[in-house]
Design a protein around this motif. Structure first.
Motif, PDB file in Angstrom:
ATOM      1  N   GLY A  10       0.826  -1.193   0.000  1.00  0.00           N
ATOM      2  CA  GLY A  10       0.000   0.000   0.000  1.00  0.00           C
ATOM      3  C   GLY A  10       0.861   1.245   0.000  1.00  0.00           C
ATOM      4  O   GLY A  10       2.098   1.170  -0.088  1.00  0.00           O
ATOM      5  N   VAL A  11       0.205   2.390   0.114  1.00  0.00           N
ATOM      6  CA  VAL A  11       0.896   3.680   0.127  1.00  0.00           C
ATOM      7  C   VAL A  11       0.326   4.524   1.250  1.00  0.00           C
ATOM      8  O   VAL A  11      -0.887   4.542   1.487  1.00  0.00           O
ATOM      9  CB  VAL A  11       0.725   4.421  -1.221  1.00  0.00           C
ATOM     10  N   TYR A  12       1.217   5.232   1.958  1.00  0.00           N
ATOM     11  CA  TYR A  12       0.793   6.179   2.990  1.00  0.00           C
ATOM     12  C   TYR A  12       1.773   7.334   2.991  1.00  0.00           C
ATOM     13  O   TYR A  12       2.985   7.127   2.934  1.00  0.00           O
ATOM     14  CB  TYR A  12       0.763   5.511   4.370  1.00  0.00           C
ATOM     15  N   GLN A  13       1.254   8.555   3.011  1.00  0.00           N
ATOM     16  CA  GLN A  13       2.075   9.759   2.916  1.00  0.00           C
ATOM     17  C   GLN A  13       3.010   9.693   1.704  1.00  0.00           C
ATOM     18  O   GLN A  13       4.183  10.069   1.765  1.00  0.00           O
ATOM     19  CB  GLN A  13       2.886   9.975   4.198  1.00  0.00           C
ATOM     20  N   SER A  14       2.492   9.167   0.597  1.00  0.00           N
ATOM     21  CA  SER A  14       3.211   9.071  -0.677  1.00  0.00           C
ATOM     22  C   SER A  14       4.403   8.118  -0.643  1.00  0.00           C
ATOM     23  O   SER A  14       5.231   8.119  -1.561  1.00  0.00           O
ATOM     24  CB  SER A  14       3.690  10.471  -1.139  1.00  0.00           C
ATOM     25  N   SER A  15       4.509   7.302   0.391  1.00  0.00           N
ATOM     26  CA  SER A  15       5.595   6.341   0.496  1.00  0.00           C
ATOM     27  C   SER A  15       5.047   4.917   0.440  1.00  0.00           C
ATOM     28  O   SER A  15       3.958   4.648   0.958  1.00  0.00           O
ATOM     29  CB  SER A  15       6.358   6.524   1.809  1.00  0.00           C
ATOM     30  N   VAL A  40       4.335   1.203   1.580  1.00  0.00           N
ATOM     31  CA  VAL A  40       4.165   0.560   2.884  1.00  0.00           C
ATOM     32  C   VAL A  40       4.349  -0.931   2.682  1.00  0.00           C
ATOM     33  O   VAL A  40       3.820  -1.509   1.728  1.00  0.00           O
ATOM     34  CB  VAL A  40       2.774   0.852   3.468  1.00  0.00           C
ATOM     35  N   PHE A  41       5.105  -1.570   3.584  1.00  0.00           N
ATOM     36  CA  PHE A  41       5.350  -3.001   3.481  1.00  0.00           C
ATOM     37  C   PHE A  41       4.675  -3.784   4.593  1.00  0.00           C
ATOM     38  O   PHE A  41       4.516  -4.993   4.497  1.00  0.00           O
ATOM     39  CB  PHE A  41       6.851  -3.275   3.484  1.00  0.00           C
ATOM     40  N   PRO A  64       5.996   4.055   7.037  1.00  0.00           N
ATOM     41  CA  PRO A  64       6.505   4.120   5.664  1.00  0.00           C
ATOM     42  C   PRO A  64       7.873   4.803   5.654  1.00  0.00           C
ATOM     43  O   PRO A  64       8.049   5.877   6.241  1.00  0.00           O
ATOM     44  CB  PRO A  64       5.445   4.940   4.933  1.00  0.00           C
ATOM     45  N   LEU A  65       8.852   4.195   5.009  1.00  0.00           N
ATOM     46  CA  LEU A  65      10.234   4.640   5.148  1.00  0.00           C
ATOM     47  C   LEU A  65      10.511   6.010   4.513  1.00  0.00           C
ATOM     48  O   LEU A  65      11.282   6.805   5.067  1.00  0.00           O
ATOM     49  CB  LEU A  65      11.179   3.592   4.542  1.00  0.00           C
TER      50      LEU A  65
END
Length: 391
Positions: free
Chosen positions: A41-46, A48-49, A55-56
């Motif tokens: 997925g994606v969170y704050q444009s990063s 997600v694993f 998110p790194l």
């Protein structure tokens, strides 16, 4: 602080001048490995694993790696995660509830200001993943207010819920408050079995609608379930992964069935070596399968064959709804109470008290030696107040 960016499907490290050569090499190797992980997925444009990790390629992601450097190079015991029960009320009576003794305590929940302070102190301690529990978190009226208090550059917020109150308006408010993701508890793919285990008719269908409502509001979703030897042999892991794929969740997490709460004396729920081997094989399979949700399994982390250590009082702590600081939410032992003492004081006291003054390879609550010494003497089922004796 350094910065992490994500470009051309790879994480890159910027602002390296603030790092030693050893730290830089360590981070670059870590980011190279992370770049190969399956994106869920994606969170704050990063990317997600896992919902268990910030998110790194964000400020909170960089902060989580900075705390990792402190643990590795400075030998600091800094908590990465805090599981915080925000209330003890719950509409379910689950057969396997690990929080039953906490939730039936006569002690009052932390009030709004006390809970807000607990969240802020957790972040100040180094926490970058705040996980809200219950009881049922959505029964707490100030839930969204509490999420809003957390600086998104310092910590992400997720929660565990049975899903009944994930109405469209609630999910919109949770999204607007900044919730990254939610774990929805599903005990079985059959709604009759699920509702019976939780003693709540209609809960299964409400939980599925709740997952849809979260997804519509761009909140990451995960199924939370558990494995016993019987459930491993019955293929629950594969069935739940298929079900997770069908309903489009981002992740499925499988906890070991730990003898705790109502199951405090049910040693038959403990996984055996052949169970763990089978779990590891299936986890490896699904991590390589692009069309399935992400997968996390406790057995592959905190066991003799696992890749990590017991998180309790190592990189994680649990705070009960009435302020008891505990190693984890499956361990009925406490070192003291907030706000009578600060979380920093309680954390430092806990990590310097045996047996938590050193790391354990395995989950202590599944270790027969630990249980005989620390758990068996507690007569939890006859006298609720005694379950919180200091260790």
């Amino acid at each position: 602080m350094f910065e992490i960016v994500y470009e051309n499907k790879k994480f890159k490290l910027l602002a390296k001048e603030n790092l030693s050569q050893a730290q830089q090499v360590y981070l670059e190797k870590y980011l190279q490995k992370a770049s190969s992980y399956k994106r869920i997925g994606v969170y704050q444009s990063s990317p997600v694993f896992s919902l268990y990790q910030p998110p790194l390629a964000t400020r909170v992601g960089a902060r989580s790696l900075d705390q990792r450097l402190k643990r590795r190079f400075e030998s600091l015991r800094v908590p990465a995660s805090a599981t915080i029960a925000i209330n003890k009320a719950c509409q379910c009576e689950c057969e396997h509830c690990s929080a039953v003794f906490y939730n039936h305590s006569s002690k009052a929940n932390l009030d709004t200001e006390q809970l807000r302070q607990a969240l802020l102190e957790s972040v100040d301690l180094g926490v970058t993943n705040l996980i809200l529990l219950g009881g049922e978190p959505l029964l707490r009226k100030d839930l969204c207010f509490q999420i809003q208090q957390v600086n998104p550059d310092k910590s992400v917020v997720t929660l565990f819920t049975n899903g009944e109150y994930l109405h469209p308006e609630n999910c919109q408010k949770l999204s607007e408050a900044g919730l990254m993701g939610a774990f929805i508890s599903l005990d079985d793919m059959d709604e009759g079995v699920h509702d019976r285990l939780r003693k709540r008719p209609g809960l299964f269908q409400k939980a599925l609608r709740g997952i849809e409502n979260l997804q519509k509001n761009k909140v990451l979703t995960a199924i939370s379930t558990y494995l016993t030897p019987d459930r491993v042999h019955d293929g629950v892991l594969d069935k739940m992964m298929e079900f997770g794929k069908k309903i489009g969740v981002n992740e499925v997490t499988f906890f070991d069935a730990i003898p705790s709460g109502r199951w405090i004396h049910k040693d038959e729920t403990l996984l055996q070596e052949d169970d763990r081997q089978q779990i590891a094989e299936r986890v490896n399979h699904y991590r390589k399968s692009a069309n399935y949700p992400g997968i996390s399994a406790q057995s592959t982390l905190t066991s003799h064959q696992g890749s990590a250590f017991c998180f309790a009082a190592n990189t994680q702590f649990y705070l009960s709804a009435h302020g008891e600081m505990c190693p984890c939410d499956f361990t009925p032992l406490t070192i003291g109470k907030f706000p009578e003492e600060s979380l920093e004081t309680l954390w430092n006291k806990m990590i310097h008290t045996p047996p938590y003054d050193c790391r354990s390879k395995v989950c202590r609550m599944q270790d027969p030696v630990f249980r005989k010494k620390y758990i068996d003497p507690l007569d939890l089922q006859k006298s609720f107040p005694q379950y919180l004796e200091s260790f």
